[in-house]
Write a protein that holds these residues in place. Structure first.
Motif, PDB file in Angstrom:
ATOM      1  N   ILE A  48      48.253  55.569  18.387  1.00 30.85           N
ATOM      2  CA  ILE A  48      49.277  54.741  19.034  1.00 30.85           C
ATOM      3  C   ILE A  48      48.984  53.259  18.818  1.00 30.85           C
ATOM      4  N   LEU A  49      47.736  52.859  19.061  1.00 30.26           N
ATOM      5  CA  LEU A  49      47.368  51.445  18.935  1.00 30.26           C
ATOM      6  C   LEU A  49      47.592  50.928  17.514  1.00 30.26           C
ATOM      7  N   ILE A  50      47.136  51.691  16.528  1.00 31.30           N
ATOM      8  CA  ILE A  50      47.315  51.271  15.131  1.00 31.30           C
ATOM      9  C   ILE A  50      48.794  51.298  14.747  1.00 31.30           C
ATOM     10  N   GLY A  51      49.496  52.315  15.238  1.00 35.10           N
ATOM     11  CA  GLY A  51      50.907  52.481  14.868  1.00 35.10           C
ATOM     12  C   GLY A  51      51.830  51.397  15.386  1.00 35.10           C
ATOM     13  N   VAL A  52      51.542  50.881  16.588  1.00 35.57           N
ATOM     14  CA  VAL A  52      52.462  49.892  17.178  1.00 35.57           C
ATOM     15  C   VAL A  52      52.144  48.456  16.761  1.00 35.57           C
ATOM     16  N   VAL A  53      51.005  48.243  16.078  1.00 32.10           N
ATOM     17  CA  VAL A  53      50.612  46.875  15.697  1.00 32.10           C
ATOM     18  C   VAL A  53      51.613  46.194  14.753  1.00 32.10           C
ATOM     19  N   PRO A  54      52.042  46.850  13.633  1.00 34.59           N
ATOM     20  CA  PRO A  54      52.918  46.137  12.679  1.00 34.59           C
ATOM     21  C   PRO A  54      54.210  45.608  13.295  1.00 34.59           C
ATOM     22  N   SER A  55      54.949  46.457  14.014  1.00 38.86           N
ATOM     23  CA  SER A  55      56.208  45.996  14.605  1.00 38.86           C
ATOM     24  C   SER A  55      55.952  44.970  15.702  1.00 38.86           C
ATOM     25  N   SER A  56      54.874  45.153  16.475  1.00 33.21           N
ATOM     26  CA  SER A  56      54.529  44.184  17.527  1.00 33.21           C
ATOM     27  C   SER A  56      54.236  42.821  16.928  1.00 33.21           C
ATOM     28  N   LEU A  57      53.509  42.806  15.809  1.00 36.88           N
ATOM     29  CA  LEU A  57      53.179  41.565  15.118  1.00 36.88           C
ATOM     30  C   LEU A  57      54.424  40.898  14.535  1.00 36.88           C
ATOM     31  N   LEU A  58      55.294  41.703  13.924  1.00 38.32           N
ATOM     32  CA  LEU A  58      56.510  41.156  13.316  1.00 38.32           C
ATOM     33  C   LEU A  58      57.434  40.536  14.364  1.00 38.32           C
ATOM     34  N   TYR A  59      57.596  41.204  15.499  1.00 38.07           N
ATOM     35  CA  TYR A  59      58.460  40.662  16.551  1.00 38.07           C
ATOM     36  C   TYR A  59      57.869  39.379  17.134  1.00 38.07           C
ATOM     37  N   ALA A  60      56.540  39.361  17.317  1.00 38.95           N
ATOM     38  CA  ALA A  60      55.890  38.152  17.842  1.00 38.95           C
ATOM     39  C   ALA A  60      56.024  36.993  16.859  1.00 38.95           C
ATOM     40  N   CYS A  61      55.845  37.282  15.571  1.00 40.07           N
ATOM     41  CA  CYS A  61      55.996  36.234  14.544  1.00 40.07           C
ATOM     42  C   CYS A  61      57.454  35.778  14.438  1.00 40.07           C
ATOM     43  N   GLY A  62      58.367  36.709  14.644  1.00 41.22           N
ATOM     44  CA  GLY A  62      59.789  36.349  14.654  1.00 41.22           C
ATOM     45  C   GLY A  62      60.103  35.394  15.793  1.00 41.22           C
ATOM     46  N   GLY A  63      59.513  35.649  16.974  1.00 44.52           N
ATOM     47  CA  GLY A  63      59.692  34.743  18.109  1.00 44.52           C
ATOM     48  C   GLY A  63      59.082  33.382  17.856  1.00 44.52           C
ATOM     49  N   GLU A  64      57.914  33.359  17.201  1.00 46.41           N
ATOM     50  CA  GLU A  64      57.256  32.095  16.843  1.00 46.41           C
ATOM     51  C   GLU A  64      58.113  31.297  15.869  1.00 46.41           C
ATOM     52  N   ALA A  65      58.727  32.006  14.909  1.00 45.84           N
ATOM     53  CA  ALA A  65      59.602  31.330  13.933  1.00 45.84           C
ATOM     54  C   ALA A  65      60.820  30.716  14.629  1.00 45.84           C
TER      55      ALA A  65
END
Length: 225
Positions: free
Chosen positions: A172-189
């Motif tokens: 679960i932890l490894i699986g949710v990292v990519p989308s979590s990172l992309l959404y956070a980076c999208g918010g930063e952008a």
């Protein structure tokens, strides 16, 4: 009580909790919303306010993401972007991962300990694809990475594989990292006004999803042959 009724009751409770926590999140962001809608407010003032949220808002966001993730059919992408907007890419990713991981663990715990599993999901194509893989736990990780696959389906597949607690939590932890990172980076952008970059990040998620579907269908055709 019938399993279907138990499922509806739990989903209903989940939706009420989402509304309750969502209202408290609104109270945290009420000033931000007013500044955003006020034509006389400066962007700098709004940027300062949106980045002023502390531990309380972070906890509310984690709880909200967890509940939204645990209730079938509710996407968490908008909240994930809001997290990145408020806390930046690093802390934002940590909040997103925490919320998504807790939500999936909660969903699996309910499936394992409460008699409400929808066994019709056994025939779901994604469940079958994950269970037939040589290394199913890797399939579970991939399932969490792809937004088009409902978390409830991946949770069902994970439950039916009888993975150990360590394997389950790690997947679960490894699986949710990519989308979590992309959404956070999208918010930063978005915070820095880089709307094109934000769109590209969201588009990359869609491209990944399409690629997984193409690979899945290609393998299925070869299996039929």
């Amino acid at each position: 009580m019938k399993k279907q009724h138990i499922r509806y009751i739990l989903i209903g409770i989940g939706l009420l909790l989402i509304l309750f926590v969502g209202y408290h999140l609104y109270l945290q962001y009420r000033t931000d919303i007013h500044l955003l809608l006020d034509p006389q407010a400066s962007r700098k003032e709004w940027m300062t306010e949106i980045r002023s949220h502390g531990v309380t808002a972070a906890i509310i966001l984690v709880v909200l993401i967890s509940l939204m993730c645990a209730v079938p059919g509710i996407p968490t992408s908008v909240i994930g972007v809001l997290v990145g907007l408020s806390y930046g890419p690093l802390l934002g990713t940590a909040i997103n991962v925490s919320g998504n991981a807790l939500g999936n663990i909660l969903s699996i715990a309910l499936m394992q300990h409460v008699s409400f599993m929808d066994h019709s999901k056994k025939e779901n194509r994604w469940v079958k694809a994950i269970r037939r893989m040589k290394h199913p736990k890797i399939g579970v990780m991939i399932g969490y990475m792809v937004p088009v696959i409902p978390s409830s389906v991946v949770n069902f597949a994970a439950t039916s594989l009888n993975l150990s607690i360590r394997e389950l939590v790690l997947s679960i932890l490894i699986g949710v990292v990519p989308s979590s990172l992309l959404y956070a980076c999208g918010g930063e952008a978005l915070f820095h006004g880089k709307h094109i970059k934000a769109i590209l990040l969201v588009a990359s998620v869609l491209v990944l999803t399409v690629l997984v579907i193409i690979i899945y269908r290609d393998r299925r055709k070869h299996a039929v042959k």
